[in-house]
Design a protein around this motif. Structure first.
Motif, short mmCIF file in Angstrom:
data_model
loop_
_atom_site.label_atom_id
_atom_site.label_comp_id
_atom_site.label_asym_id
_atom_site.label_seq_id
_atom_site.Cartn_x
_atom_site.Cartn_y
_atom_site.Cartn_z
N UNK A 1 8.42 9.45 -1.60
CA UNK A 1 9.36 8.33 -1.56
C UNK A 1 9.10 7.32 -0.46
N UNK A 2 8.29 7.70 0.52
CA UNK A 2 8.04 6.76 1.62
C UNK A 2 6.78 7.19 2.37
N UNK A 3 5.93 6.20 2.70
CA UNK A 3 4.74 6.49 3.50
C UNK A 3 4.78 5.71 4.81
N UNK A 4 4.19 6.32 5.82
CA UNK A 4 3.98 5.63 7.09
C UNK A 4 2.51 5.78 7.49
N UNK B 1 -0.24 14.25 3.04
CA UNK B 1 -0.94 13.21 3.77
C UNK B 1 -2.27 12.90 3.10
N UNK B 2 -2.69 11.66 3.23
CA UNK B 2 -4.00 11.21 2.74
C UNK B 2 -4.80 10.68 3.92
N UNK C 1 0.83 -1.21 0.00
CA UNK C 1 0.00 0.00 0.00
C UNK C 1 0.87 1.26 0.00
N UNK C 2 1.98 1.19 0.69
CA UNK C 2 2.96 2.29 0.64
C UNK C 2 3.32 2.58 -0.82
N UNK C 3 3.56 1.51 -1.60
CA UNK C 3 3.94 1.71 -3.01
C UNK C 3 2.80 2.34 -3.81
N UNK C 4 1.56 1.97 -3.49
CA UNK C 4 0.41 2.55 -4.19
C UNK C 4 0.34 4.06 -3.92
N UNK C 5 0.51 4.42 -2.67
CA UNK C 5 0.43 5.85 -2.32
C UNK C 5 1.63 6.63 -2.90
N UNK D 1 -8.23 0.25 3.10
CA UNK D 1 -7.76 1.12 2.03
C UNK D 1 -7.06 0.32 0.94
N UNK D 2 -6.27 -0.67 1.38
CA UNK D 2 -5.56 -1.52 0.41
C UNK D 2 -6.57 -2.30 -0.42
N UNK D 3 -7.58 -2.83 0.25
CA UNK D 3 -8.61 -3.59 -0.47
C UNK D 3 -9.32 -2.69 -1.48
N UNK D 4 -9.62 -1.48 -1.05
CA UNK D 4 -10.31 -0.53 -1.93
C UNK D 4 -9.44 -0.21 -3.15
N UNK D 5 -8.18 0.11 -2.90
CA UNK D 5 -7.29 0.52 -3.99
C UNK D 5 -7.08 -0.63 -4.97
#
Lengths: 534, 390
Positions: free
Chosen positions: A149-152, A287-288, A138-142, A358-362
């Protein structure tokens, strides 16, 4: 099969059940139990010891919990009744700036699966590989959607993500030896107030830019505020009114030129999903809201996630741990050895079940689906805007701005209030009589009187949107023909108009039973005595 | 709330035949504003003589002239009806206007003269009265001519009413629009006639009292709004800010403190009550002079470093030139822009329409010096970057 009609739909009055029951804490009867089990057989106890001893001594309660003693049917009946006394968040709710989305039940089932629900964050990371893979994916999707370059996912909401940025800003300039000098963060009056608040919480002085007559702050005001003391700019775009700043690229350039960081509060991302990328606009971080834009459940104060992403330059300061993929072994690991990290902004990893949603949605939407969702959201909003502005008494914020709003528009019922004395609170209460959730009351009522910000998003059908508009139009008409009917609404709800005078009084509000007993029960008892003595 | 009434004040019925010259009244209160620089809170009644005795210099005629000069191009197209002598006719004649005179005025003009002149002008059928004065003058004109459109040239001490131009020039520009070739393009509204609420003042609050509504041109950028009261829920932020300001006052630096309830919070932190409607001076953590006038301020600040802290009039956005004329152009010139600190609530700033602050010190160079963006303090650690329009 329903055929979409061009005529204004008929608005239907609904009626909620009213069970008039006390709160569950007052329903207990001593001795009642949900289920009673027999004592273990001696041979079992001999083999495994006393059941109570299975719980470590330090974790045992000293006193029984002060819960009402009830049977299982009593409890189920009570909660069934409660569910009949609300709209159940399944009505047409267009809560603006919230981006309400349907949460597919399959996503809920996924989050309840034991592979996630029974995990403990302190398990060895070798046993968390599936979970870490989802977080990383999911980090890669965002990253793809933002250019970062990186999400947390540690922050438990949008304000938490804004606070994360304020902390990272502090860490970044501290590492550069500039923190003593760069102690100011700039924001705008229509940026969500959590940005100014979290900047102040992190110790920065806050400079707020007002709106000019054209509906957004001027670049001259920004230039006036920027200096070698500036640490960051924190802005919404679009702002809370749905207005996009057409000069945003120039803004970011000026901020960067001043040596400061630029943070994009992407709470209102729906209208530009896959259309713009924050990093390409020059922002250092964004941020999302996973509980809004990305299909996680929202409302009721439940768990939320503010996904925070940043450039590689800021990544060393991110909260820890970070999920990393070891390219050599193909295994995921938790990287907690990060000397520059700001630490934690939330316990453990944050609310990962929302990341699952969110991952399932994306994944279900796919790249093309996300683009289409954004198009639909913009189309629906502009369709609704045209119809809403045809209702006498409804006006649009900053009407002088002729450019299209994207996914949401702020309106006001100021003219209706002037004409009838009826404002958005009364209108919203009356709309519930027609099965529509009361519109979310908007921020900044001092800018647009009697504000509301319906946001249709991509979820609702044309019929749903038409129904919502028809309900509003009908109530506005009632405000003229029968104002008392609206003023005293709701009439069909389980609870009629409440007195909100003390809603913001800390001496009165109570969010726990203990607080209720301490603050309100004495007054209720006194009132009861007075009533019974009459 | 502004309620536009399009063309409510049409100057002709639009019928056939030659257009009559629009009739406009001019009333100047020659003693208006006298009390400002000498620290009086107005110039009503006997205050004018007191102000003159204190050394006040009349400014009303000069400021009225700045407005009237903008009508020069319309000299031959308007029917100017003036109050006599110093109440209008002298000024109009000196600027080359031909005018008729109505009403009477003695050597010392009174509010009765203003009311009588306004009534005579209403009787004569003028469609608008342009007057120069403050809230007291606005009330007198309104009493004498309640149905007539009003346009105020701000020359008084307090201008809480909504019928005034933001400056003399702004009032002149609006008058030119109303009396020019396209009066139908001007919108009108019901504007508030306000004056200080003496009863509230006795209880320690600065509040404006509503006396009525007069028709007045609606020109957002040129006309000032009526004063609006402070919101009580701003108090915690401003109380905390007052404590911070006092704690951070540099020793040895004079602090000139302006008027109003926000400034009183700072004055109270200095251990005194100060002057609610007056200007006080602090040094080294205590008030050293209260209710000072311009002359005393100039003496106190001569050759020493000092700062000026002031607030904003709610709804109007004035920083200087309304109710605090003691902090005169000369004082501000001496202080310099960097030593001016503005303190007010965020809610007061976001409610300004148009969204800018204003200065009207009477000195265009000083107004220009103050113009531009300036940080306004709204809470400890919080500022808003506001544009100051001269």
């Amino acid at each position: 099969m329903r055929t979409p009609s061009k005529a204004m739909p008929t608005v239907r009055e609904v009626h909620q059940a009213r069970w008039n029951e006390p709160v569950v804490m007052e329903m207990g009867v001593p001795g009642r139990r949900g289920a009673v089990y027999s004592a273990p057989e001696a041979v079992v106890e001999k083999a495994v010891g006393k059941a109570a001893d299975l719980v470590p001594a330090a974790m045992r309660r000293k006193n029984r919990p002060a819960l009402p003693e009830m049977t299982e049917p009593d409890v189920l009946r009570h909660y069934l009744h409660l569910s009949q006394m609300v709209h159940g968040m399944m009505g047409v709710n267009l809560f603006g700036t919230c981006t309400m989305k349907y949460n597919p039940r399959i996503s809920t089932h996924l989050t309840l699966r034991p592979e996630l629900a029974t995990l403990h964050p302190y398990q060895p990371e070798e046993t968390l590989q599936g979970l870490l893979e989802i977080v990383h994916s999911f980090d890669l999707i965002l990253r793809e959607l933002s250019g970062m370059d990186q999400f947390v996912f540690q922050a438990a909401g949008g304000a938490g993500a804004a606070y994360t940025h304020a902390c990272i800003t502090r860490g970044y300039f501290q590492a550069r030896g500039e923190l003593a000098q760069r102690n100011e963060i700039i924001s705008t009056i229509q940026t969500h107030p959590c940005n100014q608040a979290t900047a102040a919480t992190a110790g920065f002085n806050v400079i707020t830019l007002p709106l000019e007559e054209n509906g957004y702050p001027s670049i001259e005001a920004l230039q006036g505020a920027l200096s070698n003391r500036t640490a960051a700019l924190m802005v919404n775009n679009p702002d809370d009114m749905g207005v996009y700043n057409p000069q945003i690229k120039d803004w970011v350039k000026l901020v960067k030129k001043a040596g400061a960081l630029a943070f994009y509060d992407h709470a209102n991302f729906n209208g530009v999903m896959s259309k713009i990328r924050a990093r390409e606009l020059g922002f250092d971080a964004c941020m999302f809201m996973l509980h809004k834009t990305f299909g996680g459940p929202k409302g009721g104060g439940g768990p939320a996630v503010g996904a925070y992403g940043c450039s590689a330059e800021l990544a060393p300061f991110l909260p820890k741990p970070i999920v990393r993929l070891d390219d050599k072994t193909g295994r995921y690991r938790l990287d907690a050895d990060r000397k520059l990290s700001v630490g934690k902004v939330r316990e453990y990893f944050g609310n990962l079940q929302v990341v699952f949603y969110a991952y399932a949605w994306a994944r279900a939407m796919g790249g093309d689906g996300i683009t289409e969702a954004s198009d639909l959201a913009v189309l629906a909003n502009n369709y609704m805007e045209k119809k809403l502005l045809a209702i006498p008494g409804v006006v649009k914020s900053q009407p002088q701005m002729t450019m299209h709003r994207m996914e949401m528009t702020r309106y006001g019922l100021g003219p209706l209030k002037e004409e009838t004395g009826i404002g958005i609170v009364e209108v919203g209460a009356r709309m519930t009589d027609y099965g529509v959730d009361s519109p979310w009351l908007s921020h900044e009522p001092w800018v647009v009187p009697e504000p509301f910000t319906p946001e249709p998003g991509e979820l609702w059908s044309k019929e749903d949107i038409d129904y919502w508009i028809a309900a509003l139009a009908k109530v506005c008409e009632e405000a003229r023909t029968n104002p008392d009917l609206v003023r005293t609404a709701p009439h069909n709800a389980a609870i009629h108009a409440i007195n909100g005078a003390r809603l913001d009084d800390p001496a009165w509000w109570a969010t726990t039973w203990r607080a209720y007993k301490r603050k309100q029960a004495p007054a209720a008892r006194a009132g009861g005595k007075a009533a019974s003595s009459r | 709330m502004r309620t536009p009434v399009r063309n409510a004040n049409k100057l002709s019925d639009g019928g056939a035949g030659p257009q009559p010259r629009p009739g406009v009244g001019l009333i100047v209160n020659p003693v208006a504003g006298l009390g400002g620089a000498v620290g009086l809170k107005g110039t009503d009644g006997a205050a004018a003589q007191q102000a003159l005795a204190l050394g006040a210099r009349p400014k009303s005629q000069v400021r009225a002239a700045r407005a009237l000069e903008l009508l020069s191009a319309l000299k031959n197209r308007i029917d100017l009806v003036c109050a006599p002598g110093a109440m209008g006719a002298d000024l109009a004649t000196s600027l080359g206007f031909s005018c008729r005179t109505l009403g009477t005025a003695g050597a010392a003009t009174t509010s009765r003269d203003t009311r009588d002149a306004a009534a005579a002008m209403a009787e004569a059928g003028v469609s608008m009265i342009m007057f120069a004065g403050g809230d007291g003058t606005a009330r007198d004109v309104f009493d004498g001519a309640p149905g007539v459109g009003l346009l105020g040239v701000p020359t008084g001490v307090k201008m809480h009413s909504g019928v005034f131009g933001a400056s003399p020039e702004a009032a002149g520009r609006v008058a030119a629009l109303v009396l020019g070739s396209e009066p139908a393009r001007v919108e009108w509204r019901e504007a508030e006639i306000m004056d200080i609420d003496e009863e509230a003042l006795r209880l320690g609050h600065v509040a404006a009292r509503l006396y009525g509504y007069a028709r007045s041109p609606l020109e957002r950028t040129a006309m000032q709004n009526c004063k609006t009261p402070s919101r009580r829920d701003d108090d915690p932020a401003l109380d905390a800010l007052a404590r911070r300001i006092v704690r951070e006052m540099d020793p040895g630096i004079l602090h000139v403190l302006g008027c109003g309830t926000t400034m009183r919070k700072i004055k109270r932190q200095l251990g005194g009550e100060g002057t609610l409607l007056g200007v006080d001076v602090a040094l080294n953590g205590r008030l050293i002079a209260t209710d000072v006038d311009e002359a005393r301020l100039l003496r106190l600040t001569s050759g020493v470093p000092f700062k000026v802290i002031t607030s904003v009039t709610g709804g109007q956005g004035f920083v200087f030139g309304r109710g605090n004329q003691q902090i005169s152009a000369a004082v501000l010139q001496r202080a310099g822009r960097d030593n001016v600190m503005i303190v007010t609530s965020q809610s007061k700033l976001v409610m300004l329409d148009p969204p800018c602050l204003r200065v009207d010190t009477g000195d265009r160079q000083v107004d220009a010096m103050l113009a531009g963006y300036m940080r306004v303090h709204t809470a400890p650690g919080h500022t808003m970057m506001m544009r100051i329009a001269a």
